[in-house]
Motif scaffolding. Structure first.
Motif, PDB file in Angstrom:
ATOM      1  N   LEU A   1       7.184  -4.045  10.462  1.00  0.00           N
ATOM      2  CA  LEU A   1       7.919  -3.544   9.314  1.00  0.00           C
ATOM      3  C   LEU A   1       9.228  -2.922   9.770  1.00  0.00           C
ATOM      4  N   PHE A   2      10.212  -2.976   8.910  1.00  0.00           N
ATOM      5  CA  PHE A   2      11.496  -2.383   9.201  1.00  0.00           C
ATOM      6  C   PHE A   2      11.693  -1.124   8.372  1.00  0.00           C
ATOM      7  N   TYR A   3      12.629  -0.313   8.804  1.00  0.00           N
ATOM      8  CA  TYR A   3      12.877   0.989   8.176  1.00  0.00           C
ATOM      9  C   TYR A   3      13.029   0.872   6.664  1.00  0.00           C
ATOM     10  N   GLN A   4      13.814  -0.068   6.188  1.00  0.00           N
ATOM     11  CA  GLN A   4      14.054  -0.218   4.757  1.00  0.00           C
ATOM     12  C   GLN A   4      12.757  -0.452   3.995  1.00  0.00           C
ATOM     13  N   GLU A   5      11.814  -1.154   4.601  1.00  0.00           N
ATOM     14  CA  GLU A   5      10.539  -1.421   3.948  1.00  0.00           C
ATOM     15  C   GLU A   5       9.650  -0.175   3.912  1.00  0.00           C
ATOM     16  N   CYS A   6       9.813   0.706   4.896  1.00  0.00           N
ATOM     17  CA  CYS A   6       9.003   1.924   4.979  1.00  0.00           C
ATOM     18  C   CYS A   6       9.637   3.101   4.252  1.00  0.00           C
ATOM     19  N   LYS A   7      10.893   2.952   3.871  1.00  0.00           N
ATOM     20  CA  LYS A   7      11.647   4.049   3.282  1.00  0.00           C
ATOM     21  C   LYS A   7      10.944   4.689   2.077  1.00  0.00           C
ATOM     22  N   PRO A   8      10.324   3.899   1.156  1.00  0.00           N
ATOM     23  CA  PRO A   8       9.646   4.554   0.033  1.00  0.00           C
ATOM     24  C   PRO A   8       8.552   5.522   0.484  1.00  0.00           C
ATOM     25  N   LEU A   9       7.798   5.155   1.492  1.00  0.00           N
ATOM     26  CA  LEU A   9       6.739   6.026   1.993  1.00  0.00           C
ATOM     27  C   LEU A   9       7.329   7.257   2.668  1.00  0.00           C
ATOM     28  N   ILE A  10       8.371   7.062   3.454  1.00  0.00           N
ATOM     29  CA  ILE A  10       9.008   8.181   4.145  1.00  0.00           C
ATOM     30  C   ILE A  10       9.561   9.167   3.135  1.00  0.00           C
ATOM     31  N   GLU A  11      10.230   8.653   2.108  1.00  0.00           N
ATOM     32  CA  GLU A  11      10.804   9.530   1.098  1.00  0.00           C
ATOM     33  C   GLU A  11       9.734  10.273   0.319  1.00  0.00           C
ATOM     34  N   LYS A  12       8.598   9.629   0.105  1.00  0.00           N
ATOM     35  CA  LYS A  12       7.522  10.263  -0.645  1.00  0.00           C
ATOM     36  C   LYS A  12       6.807  11.332   0.155  1.00  0.00           C
TER      37      LYS A  12
ATOM     38  N   LEU B   1      17.697  10.353  23.193  1.00  0.00           N
ATOM     39  CA  LEU B   1      18.607  11.163  22.387  1.00  0.00           C
ATOM     40  C   LEU B   1      20.022  10.607  22.301  1.00  0.00           C
ATOM     41  N   THR B   2      20.391   9.707  23.210  1.00  0.00           N
ATOM     42  CA  THR B   2      21.757   9.172  23.181  1.00  0.00           C
ATOM     43  C   THR B   2      21.811   7.680  22.875  1.00  0.00           C
ATOM     44  N   MET B   3      20.650   7.050  22.720  1.00  0.00           N
ATOM     45  CA  MET B   3      20.647   5.609  22.504  1.00  0.00           C
ATOM     46  C   MET B   3      21.147   5.271  21.096  1.00  0.00           C
ATOM     47  N   PRO B   4      21.745   4.104  20.919  1.00  0.00           N
ATOM     48  CA  PRO B   4      22.167   3.692  19.589  1.00  0.00           C
ATOM     49  C   PRO B   4      20.933   3.392  18.728  1.00  0.00           C
ATOM     50  N   ILE B   5      21.012   3.728  17.466  1.00  0.00           N
ATOM     51  CA  ILE B   5      19.900   3.462  16.554  1.00  0.00           C
ATOM     52  C   ILE B   5      19.918   1.969  16.222  1.00  0.00           C
ATOM     53  N   PRO B   6      18.805   1.262  16.452  1.00  0.00           N
ATOM     54  CA  PRO B   6      18.778  -0.175  16.155  1.00  0.00           C
ATOM     55  C   PRO B   6      19.041  -0.441  14.672  1.00  0.00           C
ATOM     56  N   THR B   7      19.760  -1.521  14.390  1.00  0.00           N
ATOM     57  CA  THR B   7      20.073  -1.835  13.000  1.00  0.00           C
ATOM     58  C   THR B   7      18.841  -2.290  12.232  1.00  0.00           C
ATOM     59  N   ARG B   8      17.882  -2.902  12.894  1.00  0.00           N
ATOM     60  CA  ARG B   8      16.646  -3.353  12.243  1.00  0.00           C
ATOM     61  C   ARG B   8      15.494  -2.450  12.686  1.00  0.00           C
ATOM     62  N   LEU B   9      15.688  -1.160  12.559  1.00  0.00           N
ATOM     63  CA  LEU B   9      14.719  -0.165  12.992  1.00  0.00           C
ATOM     64  C   LEU B   9      13.427  -0.268  12.185  1.00  0.00           C
ATOM     65  N   SER B  10      12.302  -0.308  12.874  1.00  0.00           N
ATOM     66  CA  SER B  10      11.026  -0.333  12.168  1.00  0.00           C
ATOM     67  C   SER B  10      10.307   0.994  12.380  1.00  0.00           C
TER      68      SER B  10
ATOM     69  N   TYR C   1       0.867  -1.167   0.000  1.00  0.00           N
ATOM     70  CA  TYR C   1       0.000   0.000   0.000  1.00  0.00           C
ATOM     71  C   TYR C   1       0.904   1.217   0.000  1.00  0.00           C
ATOM     72  N   LEU C   2       0.767   2.078  -1.000  1.00  0.00           N
ATOM     73  CA  LEU C   2       1.645   3.237  -1.176  1.00  0.00           C
ATOM     74  C   LEU C   2       3.117   2.823  -1.202  1.00  0.00           C
ATOM     75  N   GLY C   3       3.394   1.658  -1.767  1.00  0.00           N
ATOM     76  CA  GLY C   3       4.765   1.189  -1.903  1.00  0.00           C
ATOM     77  C   GLY C   3       5.324   0.511  -0.670  1.00  0.00           C
ATOM     78  N   VAL C   4       4.541   0.434   0.394  1.00  0.00           N
ATOM     79  CA  VAL C   4       5.004  -0.157   1.648  1.00  0.00           C
ATOM     80  C   VAL C   4       4.293  -1.494   1.850  1.00  0.00           C
ATOM     81  N   PRO C   5       5.032  -2.559   2.137  1.00  0.00           N
ATOM     82  CA  PRO C   5       4.354  -3.842   2.352  1.00  0.00           C
ATOM     83  C   PRO C   5       3.549  -3.823   3.649  1.00  0.00           C
ATOM     84  N   LEU C   6       2.323  -4.281   3.572  1.00  0.00           N
ATOM     85  CA  LEU C   6       1.510  -4.453   4.771  1.00  0.00           C
ATOM     86  C   LEU C   6       1.502  -5.935   5.069  1.00  0.00           C
ATOM     87  N   THR C   7       1.863  -6.255   6.263  1.00  0.00           N
ATOM     88  CA  THR C   7       2.026  -7.640   6.635  1.00  0.00           C
ATOM     89  C   THR C   7       1.648  -7.825   8.092  1.00  0.00           C
TER      90      THR C   7
END
Length: 168
Positions: free
Chosen positions: A61-72, A159-168, A51-57
């Protein structure tokens, strides 16, 4: 539910293209699903779908999967383009138009300064993101914030936490 959808369509002027729509169900029997499908006359859909380029499951969801929507939706370039269309329409009544006689930045000043107090979309977007961050750090009683803290922030400082590698 279908009546509510029809009422919404009439009130809003938005009409779903049923040829491009699918029916998704969960927690009902095969017999109930078949009966529902006969009533609404739609094809059955299955997960995952986009939906809008983002998989609904059914999984997170992880950041990479949501990236098209975020960029749009939040890219500075898109916000600037929307603002340009608004500015041109304001002065000419068309999406493309002549050069504006008053700078947009001036029109965004407060009414007390004698102008229109219009929203600068780039600034407004930054403020909206900041408001969400503030809510995450201050409003611990909200359900969505409790969820973010439980799954992502845990005992870290936002504000100081490490960004998770599999960020959703």
């Amino acid at each position: 539910m279908f009546d509510a959808f029809t009422t919404f369509s009439h009130a809003s002027g938005l009409v779903a293209n049923l040829d491009k729509s699918n029916l998704y169900t969960a927690g009902i029997t095969e017999e109930e699903r078949s009966e529902l499908q006969l009533i609404v006359q739609m094809l059955m859909g299955s997960f995952p779908f986009k939906y809008l380029g983002v998989p609904l499951t059914t999984r997170k969801l992880f950041y990479q999967e949501c990236k098209p929507l975020i960029e749009k939706t939040v890219a500075r370039k898109v916000l600037k383009e929307i603002q340009s269309i608004c500015r041109n329409y304001l002065w000419s009544g068309k999406s493309e138009g002549r050069k504006a006689p008053v700078a947009w930045d001036n029109l965004c000043l407060k009414k007390s300064c004698g102008v229109w107090n219009l929203k600068d979309l780039v600034t407004w977007n930054k403020a909206a993101v900041a408001k969400h961050l503030w809510a995450i750090t201050q409003k611990q009683d909200r359900l969505w914030i409790k969820w973010i803290h439980a799954y992502y922030i845990k005992q870290n400082i936002l504000l100081t936490m490490p960004i998770p590698t599999r960020l959703s």
